[in-house]
Design a protein around this motif. Structure first.
Motif, PDB file in Angstrom:
ATOM      1  N   GLN A 195      10.421   9.416  -2.554  1.00 27.23           N
ATOM      2  CA  GLN A 195      10.516   8.217  -1.725  1.00 27.23           C
ATOM      3  C   GLN A 195       9.761   7.079  -2.407  1.00 27.23           C
ATOM      4  N   ILE A 197       8.145   3.174  -2.032  1.00 27.85           N
ATOM      5  CA  ILE A 197       7.715   2.061  -1.181  1.00 27.85           C
ATOM      6  C   ILE A 197       8.024   0.789  -1.960  1.00 27.85           C
ATOM      7  N   ARG A 224      14.127   4.865   0.059  1.00 27.53           N
ATOM      8  CA  ARG A 224      13.018   3.926  -0.010  1.00 27.53           C
ATOM      9  C   ARG A 224      12.718   3.343   1.359  1.00 27.53           C
ATOM     10  N   LEU A 225      11.499   2.852   1.500  1.00 32.85           N
ATOM     11  CA  LEU A 225      11.125   2.056   2.675  1.00 32.85           C
ATOM     12  C   LEU A 225      10.494   0.785   2.152  1.00 32.85           C
ATOM     13  N   GLU A 226      10.608  -0.286   2.920  1.00 32.84           N
ATOM     14  CA  GLU A 226      10.155  -1.595   2.456  1.00 32.84           C
ATOM     15  C   GLU A 226       9.016  -2.117   3.324  1.00 32.84           C
ATOM     16  N   THR A 227       7.943  -2.530   2.682  1.00 29.73           N
ATOM     17  CA  THR A 227       6.802  -3.081   3.413  1.00 29.73           C
ATOM     18  C   THR A 227       5.874  -3.812   2.455  1.00 29.73           C
TER      19      THR A 227
END
Length: 308
Positions: A195, A197, A224-227
């Motif tokens: 994963q 970020i 993926r995650l977005e931050t």
């Protein structure tokens, strides 16, 4: 003399339409209906006797008259916000207030030292620090909610009407926990196996990261995650196999103490300027000038100024 028919709502509505590049976006931002936004714009154009915007499928386009009016409309909103802030300061038992925006990399790496030095230099000024993504902080600066912003130089279209003074440079890192399996055999094309970020749209480093990955043959990363949350990124990366793509300043302390590791990947191409931003149409207050001195002293202490 200002035409008394022009109200605050006309100016606010027009500025938001220009910033959002659409009537729909402005309506959502101001919590109004699109017909109400359209009516307000027509009223303003009728009062001024000029067409300020033209509409097409892509959004809105400013006319020559519209460009001129936007410049002064934004200045008016910023001046009004300064007046409101001034009233707030008068009521704060005589103690002045300086509001500064800081991108996450600056908030983590530079601001603690700056804040300490500013407290020594200006004990009668309350420092308010606001962090967040580039687009949010620059908008708050334009509106007058913030006096200064420290962060990366954004894309040209996001920096219109902003004065930028370079302080130092930093680059993007691909960060993992100590003991991550990718550290033993670094391969950029394998990052999609874990994963990721990822910087979200509107963040200053997003276009740099996109271009860097394309240049190295890395396609769309689905897992993926977005931050831009530094607190989330630090905790999640330390306790998982996630790969965090982030500005070096955000994780400088964690890398120094060994909790996180930067993958040995050459990311020099993502290197870019970090600087001090303010509105060009106003003279810096004495508090802002003292803050600039505190920044200079902090840069010398951390030897960041030598980066350029």
């Amino acid at each position: 003399m200002i035409d008394r028919r022009i109200k605050f709502r006309h100016i606010q509505c027009y500025v938001e339409i220009c910033r959002e590049q659409s009537l729909k976006g402005a309506a959502e931002k101001l919590f109004l209906t699109q017909p109400a936004i359209s009516k307000t714009l027509k009223e303003l154009e009728g009062i001024m006797g000029a067409t300020l915007l033209t509409r097409n499928r892509a959004g809105v386009v400013l006319t020559r008259q519209g460009e001129v009016f936007l410049h002064f409309a934004e200045m008016s909103l910023a001046s009004l916000q300064q007046g409101l802030t001034g009233v707030e300061q008068v009521g704060a038992r005589g103690k002045t207030l300086l509001s500064v925006g800081a991108l996450p990399s600056v908030a983590a790496r530079l601001m603690p030292s700056v804040a300490a030095k500013f407290a020594e230099l200006a004990p009668n000024t309350t420092l308010r620090i606001v962090d967040g993504p580039h687009s949010y902080l620059v908008e708050r600066l334009r509106l007058g909610d913030l006096d200064l912003v420290i962060g990366r130089l954004g894309r040209p279209e996001t920096m219109q009407g902003i004065t930028f003074t370079q302080l130092y440079e930093e680059q993007v890192e691909f960060v993992v926990r100590a003991g991550h399996p990718l550290l033993d055999a670094p391969d950029l094309k394998r990052i999609g196996e874990w994963q990721v970020i990822y910087p979200p749209e509107g963040s200053a480093i997003r276009p740099l990261v996109d271009r860097f990955l394309i240049a190295h043959g890395v396609g769309q990363i689905d897992n993926r995650l977005e931050t831009v949350s530094g607190a989330f990124g630090r905790h999640f990366t330390r306790h998982s196999d996630a790969i965090w793509i982030i500005s070096a300043g955000v994780v400088a302390n964690e890398i120094a103490d060994g909790h996180l590791r930067a993958l040995p990947i050459d990311t020099a191409i993502t290197r870019g300027p970090v600087g001090l931003m303010h509105r060009p149409d106003e003279i810096l207050s004495s508090q802002a000038q003292v803050f600039s001195l505190a920044v200079k002293l902090a840069l010398e202490e951390q030897e960041l100024g030598a980066d350029f």
